[in-house]
Design an enzyme around this catalytic site. Structure first.
Site, PDB file in Angstrom:
ATOM      1  CB  THR A 194    -124.578  31.142-102.699  1.00  0.00           C
ATOM      2  OG1 THR A 194    -124.551  31.085-104.125  1.00  0.00           O
ATOM      3  CG2 THR A 194    -125.564  32.200-102.255  1.00  0.00           C
ATOM      4  CD  GLU A 339    -128.945  32.701-100.792  1.00  0.00           C
ATOM      5  OE1 GLU A 339    -128.660  32.262 -99.647  1.00  0.00           O
ATOM      6  OE2 GLU A 339    -128.692  32.077-101.844  1.00  0.00           O
ATOM      7  CE  LYS A 447    -139.969  16.079-103.524  1.00  0.00           C
ATOM      8  NZ  LYS A 447    -140.236  17.161-104.454  1.00  0.00           N
ATOM      9  CD1 TRP A 452    -142.289  14.800-100.427  1.00  0.00           C
ATOM     10  CD2 TRP A 452    -141.847  16.735 -99.386  1.00  0.00           C
ATOM     11  NE1 TRP A 452    -142.534  15.805-101.310  1.00  0.00           N
ATOM     12  CE2 TRP A 452    -142.282  17.026-100.715  1.00  0.00           C
ATOM     13  CE3 TRP A 452    -141.516  17.809 -98.562  1.00  0.00           C
ATOM     14  CZ2 TRP A 452    -142.384  18.324-101.212  1.00  0.00           C
ATOM     15  CZ3 TRP A 452    -141.622  19.105 -99.056  1.00  0.00           C
ATOM     16  CH2 TRP A 452    -142.039  19.360-100.373  1.00  0.00           C
TER      17      TRP A 452
END
Lengths: 550, 550
Positions: A194, A339, A447, A452
């Site tokens: 990654t 992944e 936030k 959110w």
């Protein structure tokens, strides 16, 4: 799979492992003379076919065996999309060794770290990367030899790279008489790290089984829909997450393959699309931005290009509409991650959507779509509680499936699953009929006052403004609201827009409290090794920024 | 798969078995409100969706558990294509038991033999088959209960069937709270007996793994190409080889499913195609013959039907051309067998064929196509030696792959593989680019003067004559040549053709020594339980036939 209960009555089917070598064998036997065209580092166009590709893969497998490469050993590549890289894909994994694709956009230090962590035994690389390899080779502890993927006459007269070999000279010394071994399908096949924006890079170690299943699933009509009637140009790099699996799913269908090499600018891509009559492509939004800019500036059209898969980052709706309406190119929005091999979802309509208005269909097509059969997903709150599928509720996105990792290579990062599910680090909504929309990365979401704010929505609106080329939105610390949005914008060349005009453009498109507190104009945004905007770099850059008081 | 060598480095992917239950779970979660429409035995149209199908499958799974059905137990069905049959598919296999689909076109004696051989524990059946079940129930030794798939008010007042239950009453007593168990993917899932024209019927015992892999592979664009934008009507019966896997591959894509029930005549099918706007179907040639006859006689057209897969027997080229040119329906010619789950090949063109003439494309499309990735094939002579792929050489066709049987249930017939390959009993040619053409069944091929005459070619030419409805060609013993071809022909209603005219029609289309020695006109040909012409019956009928002397 042996730890699962066996039925008292087992099926009586052939016991045949799912192995990557079976793909190139199939391509050779049934589509042997179908073409593979590559723009080479040298600039010319090279033509081969699946039969030759299979023969040369076996020559390379023989060569690697003679160099002492054993089952499970890691063999690295540092290469563009091209026929020799494809040969390495099959030779390394097919022989039971593990193909470790390295991203050349990483720094030399970063590459040396990864190569040492992977314990790579050999490195195959393109001519372009000679200076890069010279910069890190001295720091690699395990690499026993370097194989330059070129003809003998392109080899450097001298080099400080130890044990440097020529690819063509090497394979010419070996026959194509290699027989692909049969082994357990859960054996490791490929390794990809990654990008590692936080902490050390972590490796996803794919198996033959996961790769073959991903190939089947991703080729299906509602995913990439790869067919032998297509000519496929993967813009997505083979050096990262296996180019979304196209080096596997394309040969198994016999489609003509076109590799762009290092020439990913708009002009080079356009010329290759036209000369080879490409019908299908796949890439990240930034690539299409370059291509569309070139095509638009030169008032060109596409004569064969019909469909593209866009992923890596969310595709701005404005780009999707330009591709669709101006150029007649269908866009399949897809989502996945390293992944996940990488494909998790693709966005296609269903029969029942035929009755919807163009606008409602468009709204669905802008989501990341539904999971490809094999993968399952859910959204949960921070306590792990499942959240409703109503198209509005934001939650942390979790996935599972046979092509999702269970842990990282060498267990870097420790236990990663939550009750058997992989936490993607994405924040998403899911509609009642299972269409998922990424609203943010967990670490990017703003936030504000306990609620959110999704930065991707704010960025997409900015990108829909005719004067905006690129936009990024980050949270800036705020004494009262905790965080408030700051918008950073790159204008299109020769275009202008003011902060006030841009904020006015948001009116009616978002809840009032989502309105960015400020706009900053920049010349460019930092782009990472996989083509994504690096928000952590932007946050670093603006960490002391003070928002104007309301 | 455990007996294969494991690499020193295993992949780190989720260990998730490939189970049939995951298909209906996926359909529920992502396509829950997509429709399943069934013409019922009662004659009416029934509408449900994947969410309800999943719920009722779980109710049935709970019910079967309460009846004592355990993992590996066989549960039989004797039913048409319909929603309750689909529920049984998922309930039985999903819970770890084994679904044994019985062909209702078999004789009661034949069915009792199979049920006893399979050791079926329960039998689920449609109302239509009440008299049939009454005819064989007394001869079944292992069946503990009979479940009639109907509403309570349709149950017979009295019946000599022991332990007769009502499906709807039974499942109404159970909740949908059943959790599908996880178990080894190589566990048995379904059992289907071959029609057994020679010797005892033999069972193909499919596993969850083979079924899921077959579903992925068969849904791909160059195979059945099943997409969520399709409305699929499987004419192929769910009581034989799992309706070519469509009860699995359709739900996993979320396509609308339309089941014809017992109404397979041209008029009923046509009305259902139109009222439900079917886009894609699959069936044997005899079914299309009925449909095309009805549509032709009534001068109708299709408003949504775009594509069909034809297999089971070779599709006469004349039928393929009528479908394509007169009705605009693309035909995908496919080939497989019970022992192959059943799909082995499908015929689609590739990019490179775009440049060919219509006629040359047609010639390719009339072959059985190339193998679906996962399956491999070869042709061999009687000594097992591989024969060339030149499109001309006839050989015995052998196959292998993860959805091909390794042996029959209870090892009936003993060792069946030849060096790991399954002998199909078909005779075929394979072209240089891998397109396979079935020229005959090994037992049907006519051996004349040491050479082989393919009966399918001779039949196809006859079928291309405007006055011919059906044709069959068999070998008749001949003192000099060993065997010579006899053609048996059924004329179209109201049409006429003489022997001389028909033989004249062969001129220039075949080698002279292939010319049938005689033509016999018949009112009908014997059709078997799976819709194929029974050549062994025809041979029996003509065993004393004397050919005219030349």
């Amino acid at each position: 799979m042996s730890h699962y209960t066996k039925s008292p009555l087992m099926g009586q089917m052939m016991n045949q492992p799912l192995l990557i070598s079976s793909i190139i064998e199939h391509a050779d036997r049934y589509f042997g003379d179908n073409e593979i065209v590559s723009r080479r580092v040298e600039g010319d166009l090279h033509r081969t076919n699946y039969r030759e590709c299979h023969a040369r893969s076996r020559q390379l497998a023989n060569a690697l065996q003679s160099l002492g490469v054993k089952m499970g050993d890691r063999v690295a590549t540092l290469a563009w999309n091209g026929y020799r890289h494809l040969e390495a894909y099959y030779a390394v994994s097919g022989s039971g060794a593990v193909l470790h694709t390295i991203n050349p956009r990483l720094t030399p230090e970063h590459i040396a770290y990864i190569a040492n962590h992977a314990e790579d035994q050999y490195l195959l690389f393109d001519l372009t990367f000679l200076p890069l390899v010279e910069a890190f080779a001295a720091h690699c502890n395990t690499i026993r030899g370097y194989i330059l993927m070129c003809d003998p006459d392109r080899m450097p007269a001298s080099s400080k790279i130890p044990h440097l070999m020529c690819y063509e000279t090497l394979i010419a010394q070996h026959q194509a008489d290699y027989c692909w071994p049969l082994f357990d399908e859960n054996s490791a096949a490929t390794l990809c790290y990654t990008s590692g924006t936080t902490g050390n890079p972590k490796g996803a170690l794919y198996s033959h089984r996961s790769t073959v299943l991903h190939s089947y699933a991703s080729a299906m009509p509602d995913a990439l829909c790869v067919s032998g009637r297509d000519t496929v140009l993967p813009v997505v790099p083979m050096f990262h997450v296996n180019a979304w699996g196209l080096p596997y799913s394309v040969p198994l269908t016999g489609a003509k393959m076109v590799f762009p090499g290092p020439a990913l600018d708009g002009k080079s891509l356009y010329e290759l699309f036209e000369s080879e009559q490409v019908t299908f492509s796949a890439g990240v939004p930034t690539v299409w931005l370059g291509l569309l800019t070139y095509v638009g500036q030169n008032k060109l059209t596409f004569s064969s290009f019909k469909r593209t898969v866009i992923g890596g980052s969310a595709c701005p709706p404005s780009m999707m509409q330009t591709l669709r309406h101006q150029y007649g190119i269908d866009v399949v929005h897809a989502w996945g991650m390293t992944e996940m091999s990488p494909l998790g979802t693709a966005c296609t309509l269903q029969s029942k959507h035929g009755a919807l208005s163009e606008q409602d269909q468009q709204a669905i097509l802008e989501t990341q779509g539904h999971v490809i059969y094999g993968v399952d997903m859910k959204i949960v709150d921070d306590a792990g509680k499942a959240l409703p599928w109503d198209g509005k509720t934001y939650g942390n996105l979790l996935v599972k499936g046979p092509w999702v990792i269970s842990s990282y290579f060498k267990n870097e990062g420790g236990e990663v699953l939550q009750d058997g599910w992989f936490p993607t680090g994405d924040v998403a909504t899911i509609s009642a009929d299972g269409y998922m929309r990424i609203t943010d990365r967990s670490k990017d979401v703003i936030k504000s006052g306990g609620e959110w704010i999704g930065t991707i929505d704010l960025e997409n609106i900015a990108m829909a403004h005719p004067a905006v080329l690129q936009a990024a939105c980050i949270g800036i610390a705020h004494p009262k609201w905790d965080e408030r949005p700051l918008l950073i914008v790159v204008k299109k060349p020769g275009m202008d827009v003011s902060k006030a005009e841009l904020l006015e453009f948001y009116q009616g498109k978002i809840a009032k409290w989502w309105m960015p507190d400020d706009v900053v104009f920049a010349d460019a945004l930092p782009i990472g090794a996989t083509g994504k905007i690096l928000k952590n770099k932007i946050r670093e850059q603006f960490k002391d920024y003070t928002l104007p008081s309301a």
